[in-house]
Structure formats: C-alpha cells, structure tokens
Motif scaffolding. Structure first.
Motif, PDB file in Angstrom:
ATOM      1  N   ASN A 139       1.018  -1.515  -0.095  1.00 32.97           N
ATOM      2  CA  ASN A 139      -0.020   0.310  -0.007  1.00 32.97           C
ATOM      3  C   ASN A 139       0.357   0.992  -0.013  1.00 32.97           C
ATOM      4  O   ASN A 139       0.967   2.520  -0.014  1.00 32.97           O
ATOM      5  N   SER A 140       1.997   1.298  -0.130  1.00 30.85           N
ATOM      6  CA  SER A 140       2.758   1.978   0.189  1.00 30.85           C
ATOM      7  C   SER A 140       3.908   2.588  -1.282  1.00 30.85           C
ATOM      8  O   SER A 140       3.777   1.858  -2.528  1.00 30.85           O
ATOM      9  N   LEU A 141       4.715   3.292  -1.411  1.00 27.69           N
ATOM     10  CA  LEU A 141       5.712   3.228  -2.050  1.00 27.69           C
ATOM     11  C   LEU A 141       6.916   3.339  -2.184  1.00 27.69           C
ATOM     12  O   LEU A 141       7.136   3.594  -1.155  1.00 27.69           O
ATOM     13  N   ALA A 142       8.110   3.306  -2.992  1.00 28.79           N
ATOM     14  CA  ALA A 142       8.727   3.051  -2.831  1.00 28.79           C
ATOM     15  C   ALA A 142      10.411   3.210  -3.304  1.00 28.79           C
ATOM     16  O   ALA A 142       9.468   3.693  -4.801  1.00 28.79           O
ATOM     17  N   VAL A 143      10.896   3.895  -3.732  1.00 31.52           N
ATOM     18  CA  VAL A 143      12.437   4.550  -4.259  1.00 31.52           C
ATOM     19  C   VAL A 143      13.757   3.392  -4.274  1.00 31.52           C
ATOM     20  O   VAL A 143      13.988   2.625  -2.693  1.00 31.52           O
TER      21      VAL A 143
END
Length: 82
Positions: free
Chosen positions: A11-15
């Motif tokens: 449910n998150s965003l990642a780099v």
C-alpha cells in the motif's frame, strides 16, 4: 544527480537506491534510515544511528524464538575423559 522511479510496494510507494549509493553510504538490507523532509520539499535519507536500546530489544525478541539446548560447557564436561 540521478533520476529515480517511484514504484508501488504493497500500500506504499518505494524508491530503489542504486547500488553505487548503497556502497558509498555503507548500508545493507535490513538497515534503518532516517528520513527528513526539507522546507523545499527535498527528501533526505541518512543511516539511522545505532541504538543500544533497539539492539537489546531485537536480541531479547530473537533469543525467545531460539530453543534452549544443552550448555556447551556442560556437554564438554560430560564427555571429558580424565
């Protein structure tokens, strides 16, 4: 300067951190980072300082999951030949 892509991770965003950067700052999988959002919208990441308290909590948690076996010294005493 390097442009990075944002990806969905649950449910998150990642780099993804490029390997060259990982080597330069000396981090590895599982390490913790501190994030700071600057007034100009810049996202700054740096390795989190080592915490004795956090380490002790991890050690206590992990040691509870390990089964207690025979003491090595006790085993050596039992097998000793005099």
């Amino acid at each position: 300067m390097m442009n990075l892509q944002i990806a969905k991770w649950g449910n998150s965003l990642a780099v993804r951190i490029p390997a060259d950067y990982v080597r330069q700052i000396g981090i590895k999988e599982g390490d913790r980072l501190q994030a700071h959002l600057g007034a100009d919208g810049a996202l700054n990441l740096r390795p989190a300082p080592w915490s004795r308290k956090a380490f002790a909590q991890e050690l206590a948690r992990d040691s509870q999951a390990l089964p207690m076996g025979t003491s090595v010294m006790e085993q050596l005493r039992q097998e000793a030949r005099y």
